[in-house]
Structures are given as C-alpha cells and as structure tokens.
Design a protein around this motif. Structure first.
Motif, PDB file in Angstrom:
ATOM      1  N   GLN A  27       0.834  -1.196   0.000  1.00 13.56           N
ATOM      2  CA  GLN A  27       0.000   0.000   0.000  1.00 13.56           C
ATOM      3  C   GLN A  27       0.873   1.251   0.000  1.00 13.56           C
ATOM      4  N   PRO A  28       0.524   2.268  -0.800  1.00 12.50           N
ATOM      5  CA  PRO A  28       1.337   3.497  -0.868  1.00 12.50           C
ATOM      6  C   PRO A  28       1.215   4.332   0.397  1.00 12.50           C
ATOM      7  N   ASP A  29       2.093   5.304   0.528  1.00  8.74           N
ATOM      8  CA  ASP A  29       2.074   6.181   1.699  1.00  8.74           C
ATOM      9  C   ASP A  29       0.741   6.896   1.843  1.00  8.74           C
ATOM     10  N   GLU A  30       0.118   7.230   0.718  1.00 12.35           N
ATOM     11  CA  GLU A  30      -1.155   7.943   0.777  1.00 12.35           C
ATOM     12  C   GLU A  30      -2.222   7.108   1.473  1.00 12.35           C
ATOM     13  N   PHE A  31      -2.195   5.777   1.264  1.00 12.40           N
ATOM     14  CA  PHE A  31      -3.148   4.889   1.940  1.00 12.40           C
ATOM     15  C   PHE A  31      -2.980   4.995   3.447  1.00 12.40           C
ATOM     16  N   TRP A  32      -1.740   4.990   3.912  1.00 11.98           N
ATOM     17  CA  TRP A  32      -1.498   5.025   5.351  1.00 11.98           C
ATOM     18  C   TRP A  32      -1.849   6.391   5.941  1.00 11.98           C
ATOM     19  N   LYS A  33      -1.567   7.446   5.230  1.00 13.34           N
ATOM     20  CA  LYS A  33      -1.915   8.773   5.736  1.00 13.34           C
ATOM     21  C   LYS A  33      -3.426   8.908   5.890  1.00 13.34           C
ATOM     22  N   THR A  34      -4.155   8.282   4.981  1.00 14.20           N
ATOM     23  CA  THR A  34      -5.611   8.388   5.001  1.00 14.20           C
ATOM     24  C   THR A  34      -6.252   7.470   6.029  1.00 14.20           C
ATOM     25  N   ASN A  35      -5.696   6.271   6.220  1.00  9.66           N
ATOM     26  CA  ASN A  35      -6.372   5.236   7.008  1.00  9.66           C
ATOM     27  C   ASN A  35      -5.835   5.035   8.412  1.00  9.66           C
ATOM     28  N   SER A  79      -1.773   9.547  13.662  1.00  9.88           N
ATOM     29  CA  SER A  79      -0.579   9.815  12.864  1.00  9.88           C
ATOM     30  C   SER A  79       0.671   9.353  13.611  1.00  9.88           C
TER      31      SER A  79
END
Length: 855
Positions: free
Chosen positions: A413-421, A425
């Motif tokens: 999963q890309p970094d954007e997935f982790w930032k969103t989910n 933080s």
C-alpha cells in the motif's frame, strides 16, 4: 527443552537480553528515587492510591494500601507533586540524582469535597463481606457477557494495530563518539514525548489495518487485512517469526477475559470471575462524563508478588455495569523478569445502543537488566477501533474459507493509503524508522556485525549463496568414534528459492571411519523451505553413527555439549540411510508427508546382533529395511519462530495432533522384514490462571508383524545431564523396548504461586515446577527372542547381564520437582525414578538442568 535444545528457540530472547546489557552500559542519565508515605494531615491515616509525580512531567506512581510509595526516574528532577481527590495538591523540593525519603501530609480541600463523593471512614480489616466495592465488581462480573462484542448476532469493526520497539535511555553522547558517526542518522532520531523523562530511539515498527467480522451462531470470525507494513531487517532475522514473537509478548488485552496473556505469563483480570478472591477493591470517587455517572474503583493484589494487576477503573452505574476506562500496572515486587514498568490503558466509547465498546488500547512496557538504572528496550502496542456495526447480517458464504485473508496489495500500500487510514498519525521519530532501518541494513559494517552475531548464536557463517555450520558440531567425542571432527554447510535462498543442498563430512579418530551426509531439496511453492507453509520434496543419503533410543529436538546428535553423558554409553549403531520425503503444509496448519526410507543398521561399540546359539566369534550381521511412511499433523493456529537450524513452535493454547503410519516391505531393495508401525501423539498446554500452566502429552504406538529388537520401539532415554522434556531422564539408552505402548507426560509450572508467599523465596523470584511421566508397554510373544531363537537376542553388558528389558505389566514411572527462574535463566530439577531399580547401572535420583528464558 534442555539447556542445549533451547539455543535456537531463544535466539530472539538472547538478542533482547543482549541488547539490554549493551545499552545499559551506554546510559549516563541521573537516577532520582524518592520513597515515603502519604497521609491525611488531620487524621494521620495513610492515603491509598494517591498520585505522586516528578513535577512538570508525567513520570509518576501511586501509593499502596498503606500509603507507601517509591518513585524512580532518570533526570534532574527538583520537585515532586502529590495529589488526591478531596485534598489540596502538595509539592516538595527534592535533590536530583539521589535516593531520599519524603513523608507528605495532604490537607483536605473542602471545596473539592463538595464536587465529588469520597467514601471513607475508619479503616477496618479488609473483607469481601458487606463491602460495597466488592458488590460493585460482582455486578460488573455478572454483566460481562452482555458487554462483550460476542453478545451480538453479528458485529463488524475496523482495527488499526501499531507495534513499536525502541532503545530507551540511550545517552546522547553516543552519537558524538567517532565510532558511531556513520550511524548518526539513526541515533539522532529520538523520541522524548512518548515516555516523559526518557529518550527513546525507535528501531522497530509494525502497522496493520484490518476489518473484523463476527458471527455468533454458528460461531465464526473473519479478518480481512487491508494494509500491512513493518520494518524489514533482511536475512539476519526471520521477519515473520519476529513479528509473531513480539505480537505474542504484547498480546491484545481483553479485560473481559478471565486471564490476560502478557510477556509469556498469564495475569488474572481484575474483573475475572474469581477476582474478588485475589484482589482487594476500594471505592475511590464518582465523576460524570457526558451525563453518565461513573464510579472510580481502585484495585490491588492481596499478595503483591502474584501475577496480578493494580490500578483503577471507572464503571458505569447504568444497567450495563460496563468498564468505561481502566488503567493497569504491576507492583515492582511481582515475579516478572526484565520488566521495569508495565502500563495498560483501555478506553471504551458508548455505542448508539448504550453499550460500551473498546475504542483504544495502549500497552507500554519498559525492559531492562536493572530495575531502575541503565538503558533498556521500550515496547508499545497501540490498537484503536472504529466503525462499529452490530446486528448487520452478512451472507453465510462470506464466512466460508480462511479465517484471515490478506489483500494482495496489503504489503505494498502506498504512503497515501497510510496517511488516510491510520487512526493516529505517526510521531516524527516513528515516521523515519522504515527508511532508517533500510539504510542501516545496507551498510557493510552493520552486515558484518550481524553476520558475527549469527555465527555466535546460530552457528552459521554466511558466504552469500552458501553458509558453513553449525559451529557446535565441528568437534565432539564419544566412546565409539573417539574424537570426531565435522565440517558442513548448506545453500541459502540467495542461490535459489527452488533448489537447496546440504552436506557435511565427519571423521572419527578412534574408529577411523568417515561419515557424511548429502541432501537435495526442491521447493514446489518457490518459497524458502525453512518458512511456513512448507511444500517440498527432498532426497538424501546419510552414513553416520546413532545411539538407539536417543531422539532429540532442535539439536544435532553430534553437538559438542551432548558429548558429556552419564553411565555406560557404548552401544551404538552405524547407519546407512537413503530417504526421499515429500512435505506439504497448509495455511490452516494441517500438514501431511509421505516418505520412503532404505535403512541399513550395523552394530557399533558394545552392541551386537546375536541369535541364540551364536558364539562370541560369530560376526554381527546388518539389519536392512525398506519402509514407506505417511504422517498427518494438525496444529490449529500454531505459530513458531524460525531459527537458522530449526523452526521452533511457540506454545499456545491449542492442541497438536500427529498420526504416523509406516510399513516395511520385505524383498524391496534388500528389505528383510514385513511390518507396520502406527503411532499417535496429542499434546496441549492448559493454562490454569494463578496456578500456572501444564503441558500434557499423550502418545501410543503399535507394531504389527515380527521384527528383531532394532526395529521395535526403543523408548526415548536420556543419559546427558540436561533435562529433556520428551525423554525419560533416568532411563538408560536401549533399556526398554516394546511393540505396543502408551505414555503420558505432564509438566506443570506453578509460576511462583507458592514461593511468592515465602519471604526468602519471593525475593529470589524462584518458580516451582513439577513433572510426571509414565510409560506402559509390552511385547507380544512373536517378538520375544526367548521364544523365537531366529530373532536377535536382547543386548547384554560386558558381564553377560541383560541390558535391555520389556515393561511387562508394570509401567516405568519417573517424577521430578524443580526450581525455575534461577538467575532468571535456569530450571533445576530433582528427578526420581520410581521403579525398575534392580536394573544394572541405574540411579533412583538425579539432578538435571535446562536453560529457559521467561518473563
């Protein structure tokens, strides 16, 4: 497992303790310790559960039921602050970096008393009867079922799981030293906010986001992992095994469960069914949160050294009697190794139907060799929950198949997935861990250090696609071979994940014979043959010596430390063994294997194959068999840590079943006998809460057909000085043979339940252990050489006295009583053999030891 057998399984734990020892020597922070008593300034009565902190920090503790406290921290602290509901906060000056005693009296605060309800009075002897705190906790216990997610017909929620490890209290001067300059990018990544008063250097991080689904009837759970990310240390660690091991140490905390498993130990929940027997409860205060009235309840163990928690919980006074919030910690005197501090914080949020669901769980543990000084290792597991849905039915077929499913994209999963989910933080220090470790493992100096540690701990030296070892077999000795030298190695996945080869050559200077081994393995699933699930086919040939009846786990028979044995040990075998094996494991932990073995046995040392009527000059023949075998094994939810040599199971609460069938074929490749051998084994660990745990193993076997004694069941004996769980520790090699048998083995650890109540023993933190083993078997007349002269006679010693026996109608029994946790590493057992004491060269008593490393 004995002192030898645990080497591989303890590799991770040894590295953990080694890290504690190393980093404790690098710490330079001042340690300030304050002890004393908190009392009411008016009545002089001690105040239980008052809060004491270093002023301006979150480093604190609470007073016990006698008002006594001990506060320790690393830092230049100049004040302590003391607070208690209904009293004015007090501050006192202290001297930093010293140990001092400070008695503090608190003044009542009339205004504060009008805002809360404090139930107090003349202190009486604690008792459960007519105790409102106990009545309240009994209401919580009686409502446990309705407050659990399993009370719903259907339930679903999203879980975010974060696990991190850091080096704690690492001196800032380390990064300034010349030798560590190249590691400054790692050493400067410190966190000073998670654990006030301590500097943390993150070295491991693991995250997971998953959807959980539950169905009550028929009971079924489903987990779909949407994202998974963790630090990868490369070839030097079994990353899957490391993750399993850490997650097991930092297990999920379910306060509604009777027992909570943490750090290889079981703790009794303060709301367990039997909690009022082991805990003392005290009403503390009443508060209102979101128009809901909550009662604060303090709890402490009746015996402060038992595996119990102390802390405070808030309980709703509505019809749910649910836990809304709870903080758990442990008494410093508890019988728990290496753990300096343990904190668990659980928070619950109210659902639309009025029930309280777990919203966040935070488990923090600080490990160290010293209880108060030096560097250590800090671990934290945070779980958060959201998007609860209840009583929303899903199609029945949704729950079919595997219980846990990992999305194909979960690990990428890309970094954007982790930032969103992510539910929370990452801190600045945590966000750099992944890239820092990736950079670290590419550094030549780091690789050299890890290769040296791997050689010391696992015994293998890597040369890329090939590794030499294991080192503990390079030299050994025994009565048949004399001094024995061995050198071997194997290929690694760097050469190929499909094809593997392993070999060794050994030479005995007394018998002047070469021994050797060669195998080739093909991985059908294109995965490492050392990783779960295995699916491979292997062909091998071995020419070597063997002791009849010695069956070892997690160690080679020519390990140097196994050279030391008690009693007479001169009856050996020379074996030539051709094998081909197929092994297939499934994700549900069912596995099966098929094999073929052509085995030629020749006597060695004092062992002879003689028939009735043969004289001493008659040469001993060989015994050759050709055997097909099949084995099925089921170990539900089994987990294990993969070492360099062996894959070691992590014992859980589920049973393990094994069924094996072998058939000898006469006339096939010079096979001399027709026979069938059926063996069944079942083992399980039973957790008994405060009384410890028992590991129970049942086994039985039956041989069909007529065979000579080398092909009978030669029962597992042990003539080393180390305690072996799966052998009979006062039985001699080749002492008993059977063609049918049943056995039971029970090993129980009380985990300090009794010693914790004895003044001297509870300071030593020893733990009690007992074991019992019984073996019942027999020999049919067709396999008795006295009735069938064509069979080889049972071995005799140099004086012609029988050396090998049958069990007749009396089972072989031995028992032991042991002291575990000696120097935190060893268990020492006094073993008693209860019968068959008239056999030659046997002892009725023996002292055996083995290494363990428990928390």
């Amino acid at each position: 497992m004995n002192i030898l057998l645990r080497y591989t399984s303890l590799r991770l734990s040894i590295l953990l303790v080694g890290g504690l020892l190393l980093f404790s020597s690098l710490t330079r922070a001042q340690t300030t310790t304050v002890t004393g008593t908190i009392t009411d300034a008016t009545t002089n009565q001690p105040l239980s559960f008052a809060n004491i902190v270093f002023f301006g920090t979150n480093i604190g503790t609470t007073s016990n039921e006698k008002g006594q406290y001990t506060l320790t921290g690393n830092g230049n602290f100049t004040k302590v602050a003391v607070s208690f509901i209904g009293y004015k906060m007090a501050t006192r000056a202290i001297s930093p970096g010293t140990t001092q005693t400070l008695a503090i009296k608190l003044e009542p605060d009339a205004q504060l008393l009008n805002e809360v309800v404090i139930k107090s009075g003349k202190r009486e002897r604690y008792r459960n009867k007519n105790n409102p705190a106990v009545e309240l906790i009994r209401n919580v216990i009686s409502h446990k079922e309705q407050n659990q997610i399993g009370n719903y017909a259907y339930a679903a929620y999203e879980e975010y799981d974060k696990l991190q490890f850091s080096l704690s209290s690492l001196s800032t001067k380390i990064s300034e030293r010349k030798i560590f300059q190249k590691y400054r990018f790692l050493l400067d990544n410190r966190d000073t906010t998670t654990l006030p008063g301590k500097s943390l250097l993150p070295i491991y991080l693991e995250e997971k986001i998953a959807d959980h689904y539950f169905r009550k009837s028929p009971l079924r759970e489903k987990v779909i992992i949407k994202g998974s990310k963790r630090v990868d240390f490369g070839q030097y660690f079994d990353n899957n095994g490391l993750s399993l091991y850490l997650n097991r140490m930092y297990s999920k905390v379910d306060i509604y469960s009777n027992s909570i498993f943490l750090m290889t130990n079981q703790f009794l929940s303060p709301i367990a069914n039997s909690a009022p027997t082991f805990y003392q409860f005290y009403l503390a205060d009443t508060i209102v949160v979101n128009k809901t009235k909550l009662v604060g309840l303090n709890f402490v163990p009746r015996n402060p050294t038992d595996m119990l928690f102390e802390g405070k919980m808030y309980i709703t006074l509505d019809s749910n009697y649910a836990v809304q919030k709870i903080n758990l910690t442990i008494n410093p005197r508890i019988n728990l190794n290496w753990v300096r501090e343990l904190q668990i914080r659980l928070q619950f949020e109210q659902n639309v139907d009025g029930r309280y669901f777990l919203s966040k769980s935070d488990l923090l543990a600080d490990f160290g060799v010293s209880k108060s000084k030096g560097g250590g290792i800090f671990g934290q597991r945070t779980l958060s929950y959201r998007n609860y849905k209840t009583d929303e039915a899903l199609p029945a077929q949704f729950y079919d198949g595997q219980q846990q499913i990992v999305d194909a994209e979960a690990a990428t999963q890309p970094d954007e997935f982790w930032k969103t989910n992510r539910h929370d933080s990452l801190s600045s220090a945590e966000s750099k861990v992944y890239t820092n470790i990736d950079s670290l493992k590419r550094m030549p100096s780091f690789r050299r250090t890890m290769e040296a540690l791997t050689f010391v701990i696992a015994g293998y030296k890597s040369f890329g696609p090939f590794e030499v070892g294991p080192a503990n077999t390079f030299y050994s000795f025994n009565p048949v071979e004399g001094f024995r030298l061995r050198l071997g190695g194997r290929t690694t996945p760097e050469l190929s994940k499909r094809y593997y080869a392993e070999t060794y050559a050994a030479y005995g200077f007394k018998d002047q014979r070469w021994k050797y081994f060669l195998s080739g393995t093909y991985s059908i699933n294109n995965k490492s043959i050392y990783q779960f699930p295995q699916n491979y086919i292997r062909a091998s040939f071995q020419r070597d010596t063997k002791i009849p009846g010695q069956e070892l786990q997690f160690v080679q028979e020519d390990n140097f430390l196994l050279s030391f044995k008690r009693g007479v040990n001169d009856k050996w075998l020379y074996n030539d063994t051709w094998r081909i094996d197929y092994v297939h494991e499934f994700e549900n932990h069912f596995s099966y294997s098929f094999g073929f073995k052509n085995w030629q046995q020749a006597p060695a040392g004092g062992l002879q194959f003689k028939r009735l009527g043969d004289d001493e000059n008659t040469p001993s023949p060989t015994v050759t068999t050709s055997e097909f075998s099949a084995e099925a094994r089921w170990a539900p939810n089994e987990q294990f840590y993969q070492g360099k040599i062996y894959r070691v199971p992590i014992v859980g609460r589920y049973p393990v079943f094994t069924l094996r069938f072998a058939a000898g074929i006469k006339g096939l490749l010079q096979g001399e006998y027709n026979y069938q051998n059926l063996t069944a084994t079942a083992s399980k660990r039973f957790w008994l809460s405060q009384l410890g745990y028992s590991t129970v193993t049942l086994q039985g076997g039956y041989i069909f057909g007529q065979v000579p004694f080398p092909l009978l069941t030669i029962h597992r004996a042990n003539q080393t000085y180390a305690y072996q769980l799966n052998s009979y520790n006062l039985m001699n090699f080749l002492e008993f043979v059977s063609d049918r048998y049943a056995s039971v083995s029970i090993d129980h650890s009380f985990n300090g339940f009794f010693f914790n109540k004895i003044p001297l023993f509870k300071r030593l933190k020893w733990r009690e252990a007992v074991s019992f083993k019984a073996l019942y078997g027999g020999l049919r007349s067709e396999n008795d050489p006295q009735q069938h002269p064509s069979l080889y006679q049972f071995p005799v010693n140099a004086m012609g006295v029988p050396y090998t026996y049958t069990l007749n109608r009396t089972p072989y029994i031995e028992a032991s009583a042991g002291i575990a946790n000696v120097f935190k590493f060893f268990r020492i057992d006094l073993v008693k053999r209860l019968n068959y004491l008239d056999h030659p060269n046997v002892s009725s008593w023996g002292i055996r030891a083995r290494a363990t490393l428990d928390f």
